[in-house]
Design a protein around this motif. Sequence first.
Motif, short mmCIF file in Angstrom:
data_model
loop_
_atom_site.label_atom_id
_atom_site.label_comp_id
_atom_site.label_asym_id
_atom_site.label_seq_id
_atom_site.Cartn_x
_atom_site.Cartn_y
_atom_site.Cartn_z
N UNK A 109 4.18 4.11 -7.81
CA UNK A 109 3.55 2.83 -7.82
C UNK A 109 3.94 2.01 -9.06
N UNK A 110 4.52 2.82 -10.17
CA UNK A 110 5.02 1.89 -11.21
C UNK A 110 6.41 1.16 -10.91
N UNK A 111 7.09 1.81 -10.13
CA UNK A 111 8.17 1.41 -9.73
C UNK A 111 8.16 -0.05 -8.54
N UNK A 112 6.90 0.24 -8.05
CA UNK A 112 6.64 -0.77 -6.89
C UNK A 112 6.12 -2.31 -7.78
N UNK A 113 5.56 -1.81 -8.71
CA UNK A 113 4.97 -2.88 -9.73
C UNK A 113 6.06 -3.56 -10.30
N UNK A 114 6.95 -2.84 -10.96
CA UNK A 114 8.17 -3.05 -11.73
C UNK A 114 9.08 -4.22 -10.79
N UNK A 142 0.71 -1.19 -0.09
CA UNK A 142 -0.16 -0.06 0.11
C UNK A 142 0.87 1.37 -0.11
N UNK A 143 1.83 1.20 0.85
CA UNK A 143 2.68 2.61 0.85
C UNK A 143 3.95 2.37 -0.08
N UNK A 144 3.84 1.63 -1.13
CA UNK A 144 4.70 1.30 -1.93
C UNK A 144 6.02 0.58 -1.59
N UNK A 145 6.56 0.95 -0.44
CA UNK A 145 7.87 0.32 0.35
C UNK A 145 9.05 0.45 -0.53
N UNK A 146 9.06 1.42 -1.30
CA UNK A 146 10.53 1.49 -2.15
C UNK A 146 11.53 1.76 -1.16
N UNK A 147 12.82 1.32 -1.36
CA UNK A 147 13.79 1.56 -0.32
C UNK A 147 14.36 2.93 -0.52
N UNK A 201 -8.26 10.27 -9.69
CA UNK A 201 -8.10 10.60 -11.33
C UNK A 201 -7.10 9.31 -11.57
N UNK A 202 -5.71 9.61 -10.95
CA UNK A 202 -4.90 8.63 -11.02
C UNK A 202 -5.14 7.27 -10.93
N UNK A 203 -6.00 7.09 -9.91
CA UNK A 203 -6.42 5.58 -9.69
C UNK A 203 -7.11 5.14 -10.72
N UNK A 204 -8.00 5.71 -11.67
CA UNK A 204 -8.47 5.07 -12.84
C UNK A 204 -7.31 4.80 -13.93
N UNK A 205 -6.41 5.76 -13.85
CA UNK A 205 -5.16 5.43 -14.83
C UNK A 205 -4.60 4.26 -14.39
N UNK A 206 -3.95 4.23 -13.17
CA UNK A 206 -3.33 2.84 -12.53
C UNK A 206 -4.19 1.50 -12.59
N UNK A 207 -5.48 1.70 -12.74
CA UNK A 207 -6.21 0.54 -12.74
C UNK A 207 -5.92 -0.29 -14.12
N UNK A 208 -6.31 0.65 -15.13
CA UNK A 208 -5.93 0.23 -16.34
C UNK A 208 -4.47 -0.16 -16.72
N UNK A 258 1.50 -12.82 -7.86
CA UNK A 258 1.68 -11.50 -7.96
C UNK A 258 0.69 -10.84 -6.93
N UNK A 259 0.92 -10.29 -5.81
CA UNK A 259 0.23 -10.07 -4.78
C UNK A 259 0.02 -8.45 -4.64
N UNK A 260 -1.19 -7.97 -4.56
CA UNK A 260 -1.09 -6.40 -4.31
C UNK A 260 -1.97 -6.34 -3.46
N UNK A 261 -1.38 -5.31 -2.39
CA UNK A 261 -2.11 -5.01 -1.03
C UNK A 261 -2.64 -3.54 -1.18
N UNK A 262 -3.73 -3.23 -1.57
CA UNK A 262 -4.33 -1.87 -1.61
C UNK A 262 -3.46 -0.87 -2.31
N UNK A 263 -3.02 -1.17 -3.46
CA UNK A 263 -1.97 -0.44 -4.30
C UNK A 263 -2.36 0.81 -4.41
N UNK A 264 -3.70 1.25 -4.76
CA UNK A 264 -4.12 2.30 -5.17
C UNK A 264 -4.55 3.49 -4.32
N UNK A 265 -4.52 2.78 -3.07
CA UNK A 265 -5.34 3.81 -2.01
C UNK A 265 -4.51 5.09 -1.62
N UNK A 266 -3.33 4.98 -1.86
CA UNK A 266 -2.40 6.51 -1.96
C UNK A 266 -2.75 7.38 -2.78
N UNK A 267 -3.30 6.98 -3.96
CA UNK A 267 -3.28 7.82 -5.09
C UNK A 267 -4.95 8.50 -5.11
#
Lengths: 321, 280, 397
Positions: free
Chosen positions: C158-163, C82-87, C185-192, C173-182
């Motif tokens: 978000x894209x880096x986290x997915x990558x 959810x929080x991307x958790x990028x280092x 409008x961006x949520x729609x884009x990332x859904x796609x 591939x597991x995703x935990x509420x990945x869009x809730x921080x967006x």
Amino acid sequence: MADPAPAISAVPAKQVLKQAAPRNEPSGGKARLRDRLAGIALATPATALMLALLIGPTLAVGFLSLTDWGFGARSFAFIGLDNYAEMAGDPVFRRSLINTLVYVGVVMPVSVALALAVALLIQGGRFGRTFFRTAYFLPVASTLVAMATVWQFMLHPNLGLVNEMLRLVGLAGPNWLTDRGLVLFTLAGIGIWETIGYNMILFLAGLMAIPGHLYEAAEVDGAHRPLDKFLTVTWPMLGPTTLFVIVITAIRSFRVFESVAVLTQGGPGNASQVLLFTMYRESFVYFRAGYGAALTIVFLAFILILTLIQIRVIDRRVHYA
Amino acid sequence: MSARRLRMIALEALRILLLGAGAVVMLAPFVWMVATSLKSPSEIFAAGFSLWPEDFNAYANYARAFTEVPMLRFLLNGVIVCTGILFFQIVTAVPCAYALAKLGFRGGTIVFGMVLVGLMIPSHVPAIPLYLAFANLGLLNTYWALIIPSAVSVFAIFLFRQFFRSVPDDLINAARVDGLSEFSIVWRIVVPTAWPAITAFSIFSVVANWNDLFWPLIVLTDTALATPPLGILFFRDQEAGSDYGALMAGTTIITAPLVIVFLLAQRRFIEGITLSGVKG
Amino acid sequence: MAAVTLQGIAKHYDAHQALSGIDLEVADGEFVALLGPSGCGKSTLLKIIAGLDAQSAGALHIGSRALRHERPSERNIAMVFQSYALYPHMSVYENLALPLAMRDLAAWQRLPLIGRFTPGYRRRRAAIDRRVRETARMLGLEVLLARKPAQLSGVQKQRVAVGRALIRHPDVFLLDEPLSNLDAKLRGQMREEIVAVHARTGVTTIYVTHDQIEAMTMADRVALMMDGVIQQVAPPREIYADPVNLRVAGFIGSPPINALAARLEGARLEIGTRGVTLPNAVAMTGRCICGIRPEALQIADSDAALVAGRITRIEFLGAEAILSLAPDLPDLPVVQMRCHPEDIDHLATGDTIGLTARPEALLLFDPDGARIRFQKARATRDQPLPAFLPLRSEGHG
């Protein structure tokens, strides 16, 4: 489905359909076995060292304080509270305890008051903030033993800068470090010099934390003059910080050792004997480990009392904020 | 308007005057120390006072400070001891703090309880048993005797634990998913995000240990191992208080490293030193 | 790539039962959304699949492997948090490369300085580099490779986290509420984007969310969880049209389904004094709950109406309008209807109207909330057709 059947007739749909109140999902919970083992593995070195270097020895000091043991002695006897009884009748101990309390009693109020004044003055204007902050903090950042040596030279009765200056205005400077009545206060002066900068920083942090809009509100309410603002906003808001600084200073100055060890060795007579130095001398100069341990316990008791007060004060400060 | 302005200027002048007077007292020992280290003995002993030496004797004073006692050796000892202590403190405290902050493990509460108790015990308290232990092990007058007693810092554990708790669980879980072991999570993920705390603690630790006199005084009699504060005492006692120029040169040398670091990185330095506000 | 099978998974923390009896089969390559309110246990379930937590009971299989205490890295799964958790201290490049380095390089090869002199290091590093650049190209991250996470926007993070998750070609591939921080409008884009990534990679995907729109628009099937139990697993259309119980019906759909206390008497459904005849018989009589989707309601004459009352509120949302009605029966809650704005042009707040719905659009539930189904197969045999037809025209009237 765990929740009770919805009562049909009189209950609105929103309520019928209402989900169980959101519960926080259990975040960490009971860790897995592997995590638990990892935790133990990661914590073990520090824990072992804590036991070996801090907790264990402290308990050992408590035990030693009940014995007559001396370093190098082949045997020792368990003498109960005799060491403490001896302490009660020991004029040197009494002298050093009183001296320590007097030292704290001088350093604490003076350095706190001066530090508050300096912090207010620094904060009160634009010009030279950084310079003054640096100047007042420099003693904290320097090696006390070295600076005590410099003070010794500056306080030299004949060659010292201090008496030289006094001579300029026609005064005969005293023997700062060898006068029985004066020496403790000389040391306290050095202690104040060394502590102001530290306390000043704590006060500056406290001042920065006061929200600016409080001053605006006070201004609207008619507090125009700086003194009014100080009394209505600054001082009440700084109260918890002040309390904290007072206790911290007490703890720090209760541990006075370096300046005594460098400048007076507790002399002349025992005029500048302080608790920690007495403990050092009994233990490591006279090698009376049992008696030294008892002194350590007394020292620790005072520090613990002050620390408990400090914890209370920190709690207060948190609630205040 | 102009009267008000005048009053403001007067107040500002008063402020600077007061602060300036105080600053003179605060800085006097430093100025006098450096000034004296540049003077010749005759000038030091002469009555009257002058800041700048008429007879520039710096070379002789500093040369004496470096040759009479192994001054560089003292500094080196300080570096070795402080680095050694800091190394052990970080290496032990960081994993322990991580375990306390992020891994629930049996005994964690007890360990943290020990940390809290330890915070209240001044370093002087365990001195007698530690001295005894080092004497029995024949380790008096060694670097180990200086380093090991400070090898673990409960304050570091406490501080790092507080800091690590704010590292998001997701970040650590992400590292687990990416295949890092708990050990590498500590050093590769948690530590890099905790640099501010580690830097501040490092300054705190180095300053405290560089300046410490109590413990070196107890375990050292060998001049060659003396830390800077002990070194300056050796130097003073050897001089028997006669050559103040050289003595002040010595104190300048000993004081300089920390003061220079302070002047270069004031903010971090102040942060580090005032950390001890928590510990007292 | 692999299927994921959960059988009787349970999890409890001391006395608290977080999950019980979870059965779920996710086919190879399928996209399943775990939907539910916060606290329902969906994240706990995801953590169990990931290996960040272990189940207290039950069996978990990824492919043919039974898993319980295996580490996340031993499961070949990937996860987006959810929080991307990028280092935060590593560049985008390093973030993407880390999972590969952990997998493909031996411990001694990862050592700084020394590692680069080990045999095979250059070849493996080059392979990692290729993968990183390929993944970055796929997600449009090429120009960002040198940046630190703090310098990225939410979508870029978000894209880096997915990558970072996909770079290893995980089985799951597991995703935990990945869009809730967006933001919306961006949520729609990332859904796609996420759906597109799934289509391209075909990786089995389990997606945790509390947002029904995400679940409905992205997933092949939606698993709705509440109170640690999976209530229903079905394709989005089915879970909406054919919920197994009142809670599922109530959770999915906005505005929520209207739930009205009713009585069943054979094929007759009564709400207060009004009623309809159902198209088919149902296997119960007595009290029940009648669920009506807002869009199933229509305006009707008051004698033909299922509910009637005063309009309390009309909300125009552009293409549609929501009409709220306070029924004239004291026990009934406010009823909401979704309709075309033109249909209610002539109405205003305060007007009294009647609403009805086609009987086959009604969703009936017993007093415990369990779904009562029309007995279709038997209905055509048992029910005489004429009884059904007038009702239908009545409904339209």
